[in-house]
Motif scaffolding. Structure first.
Motif, short mmCIF file in Angstrom:
data_model
loop_
_atom_site.label_atom_id
_atom_site.label_comp_id
_atom_site.label_asym_id
_atom_site.label_seq_id
_atom_site.Cartn_x
_atom_site.Cartn_y
_atom_site.Cartn_z
N GLU A 15 -20.40 -31.16 27.30
CA GLU A 15 -19.86 -29.93 27.89
C GLU A 15 -18.61 -30.27 28.69
O GLU A 15 -18.57 -31.28 29.39
CB GLU A 15 -20.90 -29.29 28.82
CG GLU A 15 -22.19 -28.92 28.15
CD GLU A 15 -22.06 -27.77 27.17
OE1 GLU A 15 -21.07 -27.03 27.23
OE2 GLU A 15 -22.96 -27.65 26.33
N ASN A 63 -17.20 -28.08 30.96
CA ASN A 63 -17.32 -27.50 32.29
C ASN A 63 -18.63 -27.97 32.94
O ASN A 63 -19.71 -27.76 32.38
CB ASN A 63 -17.31 -25.97 32.17
CG ASN A 63 -17.21 -25.28 33.50
OD1 ASN A 63 -17.43 -25.88 34.54
ND2 ASN A 63 -16.88 -24.01 33.46
N ARG A 78 -20.27 -26.74 35.32
CA ARG A 78 -21.17 -25.61 35.61
C ARG A 78 -22.05 -25.27 34.41
O ARG A 78 -23.19 -24.87 34.57
CB ARG A 78 -20.36 -24.39 36.03
CG ARG A 78 -19.76 -24.54 37.39
CD ARG A 78 -19.05 -23.28 37.78
NE ARG A 78 -18.50 -23.43 39.13
CZ ARG A 78 -17.72 -22.55 39.69
NH1 ARG A 78 -17.37 -21.47 39.03
NH2 ARG A 78 -17.26 -22.75 40.90
N VAL A 79 -21.50 -25.42 33.23
CA VAL A 79 -22.28 -25.16 32.02
C VAL A 79 -23.39 -26.21 31.89
O VAL A 79 -24.54 -25.88 31.60
CB VAL A 79 -21.38 -25.16 30.76
CG1 VAL A 79 -22.19 -25.03 29.50
CG2 VAL A 79 -20.34 -24.05 30.86
N SER A 80 -23.05 -27.46 32.15
CA SER A 80 -24.06 -28.53 32.12
C SER A 80 -25.15 -28.27 33.15
O SER A 80 -26.34 -28.45 32.86
CB SER A 80 -23.42 -29.89 32.40
OG SER A 80 -22.57 -30.24 31.35
N ALA A 94 -26.09 -25.39 34.33
CA ALA A 94 -26.90 -24.26 33.86
C ALA A 94 -27.91 -24.71 32.82
O ALA A 94 -29.07 -24.29 32.83
CB ALA A 94 -26.00 -23.18 33.29
N TRP A 95 -27.51 -25.60 31.91
CA TRP A 95 -28.43 -26.10 30.89
C TRP A 95 -29.54 -26.94 31.50
O TRP A 95 -30.68 -26.94 31.03
CB TRP A 95 -27.69 -26.87 29.81
CG TRP A 95 -27.03 -25.96 28.83
CD1 TRP A 95 -25.70 -25.72 28.70
CD2 TRP A 95 -27.68 -25.14 27.86
NE1 TRP A 95 -25.48 -24.80 27.71
CE2 TRP A 95 -26.69 -24.43 27.16
CE3 TRP A 95 -29.01 -24.93 27.51
CZ2 TRP A 95 -26.98 -23.53 26.15
CZ3 TRP A 95 -29.29 -24.04 26.49
CH2 TRP A 95 -28.29 -23.36 25.82
#
Length: 69
Positions: free
Chosen positions: A43, A45, A47-49, A51-52
């Motif tokens: 990822e 970003n 923040r995406v990591s 979130a996952w």
């Protein structure tokens, strides 16, 4: 440390002694690694990591709650 000063020797113990806190972290990473999306870090970003990771832990929690009920 100054040049010429003696280096104190660290007392060493024999045998393998696991560090308890480290094993908690290693175990958690193993649980997260079961999720296909978290197996590789690709990822862009952060923040995406993050979130996952939350979704992966949520999945684990729901699975445990369903088993306990």
């Amino acid at each position: 440390m100054r040049e010429g000063a003696e280096v104190p020797e660290i007392p060493r113990e024999r045998g393998f002694k696991p560090l308890p806190k480290r094993w908690v972290v290693e175990r958690t990473f193993a649980w997260l690694g079961r999720n296909r999306r978290l197996a590789k870090d690709y990822e862009e970003n952060p923040r995406v990591s993050e979130a996952w990771v939350y979704l992966g832990m949520l999945r684990l929690l729901v699975k445990r709650l369903a088993r306990a009920a």
